[in-house]
Design a protein around this motif. Structure first.
Motif, PDB file in Angstrom:
ATOM      1  N   THR A 140      30.751   9.679 -11.122  1.00 24.73           N
ATOM      2  CA  THR A 140      31.227   9.909 -12.303  1.00 24.73           C
ATOM      3  C   THR A 140      30.403  10.748 -13.671  1.00 24.73           C
ATOM      4  N   LYS A 141      30.802  10.598 -14.635  1.00 23.54           N
ATOM      5  CA  LYS A 141      29.959  11.393 -15.290  1.00 23.54           C
ATOM      6  C   LYS A 141      28.670  10.680 -15.579  1.00 23.54           C
ATOM      7  N   ASN A 142      28.684   9.288 -15.347  1.00 25.91           N
ATOM      8  CA  ASN A 142      27.845   8.593 -15.207  1.00 25.91           C
ATOM      9  C   ASN A 142      26.737   7.626 -14.368  1.00 25.91           C
ATOM     10  N   VAL A 143      27.677   7.806 -13.153  1.00 24.89           N
ATOM     11  CA  VAL A 143      27.107   7.162 -11.426  1.00 24.89           C
ATOM     12  C   VAL A 143      26.972   8.149 -10.699  1.00 24.89           C
ATOM     13  N   GLU A 144      26.039   8.066 -10.441  1.00 26.15           N
ATOM     14  CA  GLU A 144      25.757   9.033  -8.998  1.00 26.15           C
ATOM     15  C   GLU A 144      25.077   8.523  -7.920  1.00 26.15           C
ATOM     16  N   PHE A 145      25.424   8.993  -6.323  1.00 31.53           N
ATOM     17  CA  PHE A 145      25.458   8.706  -5.537  1.00 31.53           C
ATOM     18  C   PHE A 145      24.279   9.476  -4.144  1.00 31.53           C
ATOM     19  N   GLU A 146      23.333   9.123  -4.488  1.00 31.27           N
ATOM     20  CA  GLU A 146      21.600   9.832  -3.868  1.00 31.27           C
ATOM     21  C   GLU A 146      21.171   9.039  -2.061  1.00 31.27           C
ATOM     22  N   LEU A 147      21.221  10.371  -1.572  1.00 29.62           N
ATOM     23  CA  LEU A 147      20.854  10.113  -0.065  1.00 29.62           C
ATOM     24  C   LEU A 147      19.843  10.820  -0.303  1.00 29.62           C
ATOM     25  N   GLY A 148      18.772  10.283   0.208  1.00 25.87           N
ATOM     26  CA  GLY A 148      17.122  11.226   1.270  1.00 25.87           C
ATOM     27  C   GLY A 148      16.780  10.817   1.991  1.00 25.87           C
ATOM     28  N   PHE A 149      15.876  11.614   2.371  1.00 29.66           N
ATOM     29  CA  PHE A 149      14.761  11.602   3.425  1.00 29.66           C
ATOM     30  C   PHE A 149      13.445  11.801   3.200  1.00 29.66           C
ATOM     31  N   ALA A 150      12.037  10.294   3.010  1.00 24.93           N
ATOM     32  CA  ALA A 150      11.317  10.742   2.836  1.00 24.93           C
ATOM     33  C   ALA A 150       9.551  10.594   3.794  1.00 24.93           C
ATOM     34  N   TYR A 151       8.701  11.856   3.699  1.00 23.16           N
ATOM     35  CA  TYR A 151       7.690  10.861   4.728  1.00 23.16           C
ATOM     36  C   TYR A 151       6.476  10.975   4.039  1.00 23.16           C
ATOM     37  N   SER A 152       5.738   9.779   4.141  1.00 23.93           N
ATOM     38  CA  SER A 152       4.396   9.098   3.555  1.00 23.93           C
ATOM     39  C   SER A 152       3.374   9.083   4.407  1.00 23.93           C
ATOM     40  N   LYS A 153       2.177   9.505   3.683  1.00 24.10           N
ATOM     41  CA  LYS A 153       0.537   9.296   4.102  1.00 24.10           C
ATOM     42  C   LYS A 153       0.134   8.100   3.471  1.00 24.10           C
ATOM     43  N   TYR A 154      -0.857   7.447   4.100  1.00 25.93           N
ATOM     44  CA  TYR A 154      -1.536   6.509   3.544  1.00 25.93           C
ATOM     45  C   TYR A 154      -2.649   6.328   4.074  1.00 25.93           C
ATOM     46  N   ASN A 155      -2.965   5.860   2.503  1.00 24.16           N
ATOM     47  CA  ASN A 155      -4.583   5.731   2.684  1.00 24.16           C
ATOM     48  C   ASN A 155      -5.018   4.288   3.049  1.00 24.16           C
ATOM     49  N   VAL A 156      -4.765   3.768   3.829  1.00 27.11           N
ATOM     50  CA  VAL A 156      -4.583   2.180   3.692  1.00 27.11           C
ATOM     51  C   VAL A 156      -5.331   1.874   4.836  1.00 27.11           C
ATOM     52  N   ASP A 157      -6.296   1.260   4.767  1.00 28.84           N
ATOM     53  CA  ASP A 157      -7.081   0.097   6.367  1.00 28.84           C
ATOM     54  C   ASP A 157      -7.772  -0.108   5.944  1.00 28.84           C
ATOM     55  N   LYS A 158      -8.321  -1.615   6.736  1.00 31.57           N
ATOM     56  CA  LYS A 158      -8.984  -2.482   6.790  1.00 31.57           C
ATOM     57  C   LYS A 158     -10.180  -3.129   7.318  1.00 31.57           C
ATOM     58  N   SER A 159     -10.880  -3.397   7.773  1.00 32.27           N
ATOM     59  CA  SER A 159     -11.843  -3.835   8.342  1.00 32.27           C
ATOM     60  C   SER A 159     -12.633  -5.348   8.356  1.00 32.27           C
ATOM     61  N   ILE A 160     -11.788  -6.534   9.588  1.00 34.86           N
ATOM     62  CA  ILE A 160     -12.422  -7.604   9.608  1.00 34.86           C
ATOM     63  C   ILE A 160     -12.910  -8.201  10.799  1.00 34.86           C
ATOM     64  N   SER A 161     -14.325  -8.917  10.066  1.00 39.97           N
ATOM     65  CA  SER A 161     -15.276  -9.459  11.036  1.00 39.97           C
ATOM     66  C   SER A 161     -15.077 -11.141  10.932  1.00 39.97           C
ATOM     67  N   VAL A 162     -14.634 -11.660  12.102  1.00 38.95           N
ATOM     68  CA  VAL A 162     -15.021 -13.241  11.960  1.00 38.95           C
ATOM     69  C   VAL A 162     -15.636 -13.722  13.110  1.00 38.95           C
ATOM     70  N   SER A 163     -16.975 -14.176  12.614  1.00 42.53           N
ATOM     71  CA  SER A 163     -17.789 -14.953  14.403  1.00 42.53           C
ATOM     72  C   SER A 163     -17.801 -16.282  14.075  1.00 42.53           C
ATOM     73  N   GLU A 164     -17.698 -17.344  15.292  1.00 43.04           N
ATOM     74  CA  GLU A 164     -18.503 -18.602  14.839  1.00 43.04           C
ATOM     75  C   GLU A 164     -19.235 -19.184  15.899  1.00 43.04           C
ATOM     76  N   GLY A 165     -20.584 -18.869  16.267  1.00 45.54           N
ATOM     77  CA  GLY A 165     -21.517 -19.487  16.926  1.00 45.54           C
ATOM     78  C   GLY A 165     -20.689 -18.196  17.911  1.00 45.54           C
ATOM     79  N   ALA A 166     -21.022 -18.125  19.385  1.00 35.96           N
ATOM     80  CA  ALA A 166     -21.134 -17.002  19.982  1.00 35.96           C
ATOM     81  C   ALA A 166     -19.004 -16.107  20.205  1.00 35.96           C
ATOM     82  N   ASP A 167     -18.841 -16.895  19.427  1.00 39.19           N
ATOM     83  CA  ASP A 167     -16.920 -16.284  19.753  1.00 39.19           C
ATOM     84  C   ASP A 167     -16.820 -15.168  18.419  1.00 39.19           C
TER      85      ASP A 167
END
Length: 189
Positions: A140-167
């Motif tokens: 209608t004049k005020n309602v629209e249907f949208e269909l789309g495709f997207a490709y995204s790249k991320y700069n999202v990372d994390k390193s974790i380090s856990v130690s307990e004794g020899a583990d």
């Protein structure tokens, strides 16, 4: 002062149309991980890429400028296997009219993604950027249907380090890229 007056005058002559949108988005993201560990005398390492697929709610708000430029802000959230991903994006789309009711578009997006790994009790966040294409059909004049495709790249990372004794456990997780398809309704006012 003159440029402010000219800018405000040109904004008043622009055809502005605001909109709110909601829909469903299906995402397929790749998460890359490497793990080195030693637990109870057994040690090893492995690496690989895991696919994260989910369908979530997409909410957006924006403005259409002179019927050819669209600027929007969107929010999407996905959850799967005790992992939550939330993305907030700013987008620009160039609208290409095909006829009175149908438009194609191409654009770019930039924002932030946060991923919570509830089972490991840590999160990571960072920059998200990419491109999208799609089609819009006026129901209608005020309602629209949208269909789309997207490709995204991320700069999202994390390193974790856990130690307990020899583990110990050393891990690096990285959200690499994703493809998504979305469909929804926009309400123009």
């Amino acid at each position: 002062m003159t440029s402010l007056v000219l800018a405000s005058t040109s904004m008043m002559t622009m055809d502005l149309q605001y909109f709110l949108g909601a829909g469903a988005e299906r995402v397929d993201a790749d998460v890359k991980g490497t793990f080195d560990y030693s637990i109870d005398g057994e040690s090893g390492s492995f690496s690989g890429t895991e696919s994260f697929k989910d369908t979530g709610l997409l909410l957006k708000a924006g403005v259409i400028l002179d019927k050819t430029h669209r600027v929007s802000l969107s929010h999407r959230k996905f959850s799967k296997d005790e992992t939550d991903a939330t993305t907030i994006l700013g987008s620009y789309d160039y609208l290409i009219p095909m006829n009175e009711q149908f438009r194609l578009y191409a654009g770019a997006h930039l924002g932030n993604t946060k991923v919570d790994f509830n089972y490991m009790d840590f999160d990571m966040s960072g920059l998200t950027y990419g491109a999208q294409v799609g089609a819009i059909y006026d129901i209608t004049k005020n309602v629209e249907f949208e269909l789309g495709f997207a490709y995204s790249k991320y700069n999202v990372d994390k390193s974790i380090s856990v130690s307990e004794g020899a583990d110990f456990l050393d891990a690096n997780l990285e959200l690499e890229d994703s493809t998504s398809m979305f469909a929804g309704l926009n309400f123009k006012f």
